[in-house]
Design an enzyme around this catalytic site. Structure first.
Site, short mmCIF file in Angstrom:
data_model
loop_
_atom_site.label_atom_id
_atom_site.label_comp_id
_atom_site.label_asym_id
_atom_site.label_seq_id
_atom_site.Cartn_x
_atom_site.Cartn_y
_atom_site.Cartn_z
N ASP A 149 -2.35 3.10 -2.34
CA ASP A 149 -1.53 1.91 -2.55
C ASP A 149 -2.08 0.72 -1.75
OD1 ASP A 149 0.58 0.22 -3.05
OD2 ASP A 149 2.13 1.56 -2.29
N ASP A 222 6.74 -2.48 -8.81
CA ASP A 222 7.62 -1.31 -8.78
C ASP A 222 8.74 -1.32 -9.83
OD1 ASP A 222 6.10 -1.01 -6.54
OD2 ASP A 222 7.76 -0.44 -5.25
C1 GAL Z 1 4.94 0.47 -3.05
C2 GAL Z 1 4.65 1.34 -4.26
C3 GAL Z 1 5.80 2.31 -4.41
C4 GAL Z 1 5.88 3.16 -3.14
C5 GAL Z 1 6.01 2.26 -1.90
C6 GAL Z 1 5.92 3.05 -0.62
O1 GAL Z 1 3.91 -0.46 -2.89
O2 GAL Z 1 4.51 0.54 -5.40
O3 GAL Z 1 5.61 3.12 -5.55
O4 GAL Z 1 4.74 3.97 -3.07
O5 GAL Z 1 5.00 1.28 -1.89
O6 GAL Z 1 5.92 2.26 0.51
#
Ligand code: GAL
Length: 397
Positions: A149, A222
């Site tokens: 990520d 998200d």
């Molecule tokens: C976001 C991601 C989510 C989750 C989250 C955790 O950036 O899109 O799916 O993984 O971080 O912090």
């Protein structure tokens, strides 16, 4: 021509020239990955016990046998690095190797999460400067899936752009290099590890994703457990179908089915649309507390078969007008899956001409959610669809 566009064209030519579709098919995700991820329900509170109970429920509910195999721990498992730089888990996860062994003992696979930046999105230790070391550690724990990520790497990109006068491709190039670095490191472990990119679908990731070794890439920011967000993401996938195929998939984010804030019809639309999109099916609910309705949606074998169809083709939106959207996904055996989606607040009679679906003459229609053959359809496919609902068909010539 802007530098970024030129780089994208170069990247796609490199992909087209160096990797045949058949070669790309031989990865760890020949069909879209199916499993569970901790984030949508547990977020930062997830513990080792929650993950073990998800693994237990995956087996006892029948999900494993329906095809869900990955048990993926998202952000907040990370602890600190030791003097040698080796990453350790935090107190919520006493022993990652033991957790992996437990998951494997159930006939399931183990997934985790990190970032190319110094910190994850939740502020935990990430892989910047430790890519090879982390890949080796993951492999030693028996990891089968990594979600990577972008998070704090965005700051590194911004610095590079600013240093170059802003708005340049410097940050973009760094990002691709960072994703490739981890892709190469995973490959070097010799363990087949699904590599899932999460950078929110910017900079045409679907063009360069395969070249960094990824099997899937998020195409959006998200999801959350609301009809508005789900349908915006789902319908927003229109036009990306040519970038998906065996071993490389667009990822419109994890499922919200069973998290409680959508109606049954809305969750059926969610599941149908994700199946039509050949999306990864990663349940995001508390598997230990599923209602019969949740189970019937997540485990509908015919819907799963549409997602996992061996042709590996993502649906195209074939019609969109007002509150009506129609999608068609070619399936093996000359069949076509068709979704008619009613985004309005009232029940609607919707229809689509077979010729819009690339079909002529008569077809045999099967209503997937009703599990019922409807007989022969000529000219037009029609259905009465509840508000925010879907009619999902498989048509056979
Ligand atoms: C976001 C991601 C989510 C989750 C989250 C955790 O950036 O899109 O799916 O993984 O971080 O912090």
């Amino acid at each position: 021509m802007p530098l970024k566009t030129l780089l994208l064209i170069t990247a796609s030519l490199a992909i087209a020239g160096s990797t045949s579709p058949n070669l790309r098919a031989q990865g760890p995700a020949p069909t879209p990955p199916m499993g569970w991820n901790s984030w949508n329900h547990f977020a930062g509170k997830v513990t080792d016990a929650d993950v073990r109970s998800a693994a237990d429920a995956m087996v006892s509910s029948g999900m494993r046998d329906a095809g869900y195999v990955y048990v993926n721990v998202d952000d907040t498992w990370e602890g600190t690095r030791d003097a040698q730089g080796v990453i350790h888990s935090n107190d919520k996860f006493p022993d990652m190797k033991a957790l992996g062994d437990y998951i494997h003992s159930k006939g399931l696979k183990f997934g985790i999460y990190s970032s190319p930046g110094p910190k994850t999105c939740a502020g935990y230790e990430a892989s910047y400067g430790h890519e090879e070391q982390d890949a080796k550690t993951y492999a030693s724990w028996g990891v089968d899936y990594l979600k990577y990520d972008l998070c704090s790497f965005g700051g590194i990109m911004k610095k590079a752009d600013d240093a170059n006068g802003g708005g340049t491709a410097a940050g973009y190039k760094l990002m691709i290099a960072a994703y490739k670095k981890m892709g190469d490191a995973l490959k070097a472990t010799g363990r087949p590890i699904v590599y899932s990119l999460c950078q929110y679908g910017v900079d045409d990731v679907w063009v360069w994703g395969p070249s960094v070794g990824a099997q899937l890439w998020r195409t959006t920011d998200d999801i959350n457990d609301s009809y508005g967000r789900m349908i915006t993401i789902g319908l927003g996938q229109s036009g990306l179908n040519s970038y998906a195929g065996h071993g490389h998939w667009n990822d419109p984010d994890m499922l919200e089915v069973g998290n409680g804030k959508m109606t049954t019809d809305e969750y059926k639309t969610h599941m149908s649309l994700w199946a039509l999109l050949a999306a990864p099916l990663l349940a995001g609910n508390d598997l230990s507390k599923m209602s019969d309705t949740d189970k019937s949606i997540l485990m509908n074998r015919e819907v799963i078969a549409i997602d996992q169809d061996k042709l590996g083709v993502q649906a195209k939106q074939v019609y969109q007008h007002g509150d009506f959207s129609a999608w068609a996904k070619p399936l093996s055996g000359g069949r076509v899956a068709v979704g008619l989606i009613n985004t309005s607040w009232s029940v609607r009679d919707l229809s689509v001409a077979l010729k819009e679906l690339g079909l002529t003459g008569s077809v045999k229609a099967h209503d997937v959610w009703a599990g019922k053959d409807l007989g022969t359809v000529t000219g037009t496919l029609s259905a009465r669809i509840p508000k925010h609902g879907v009619a999902l068909f498989v048509l056979t010539k």
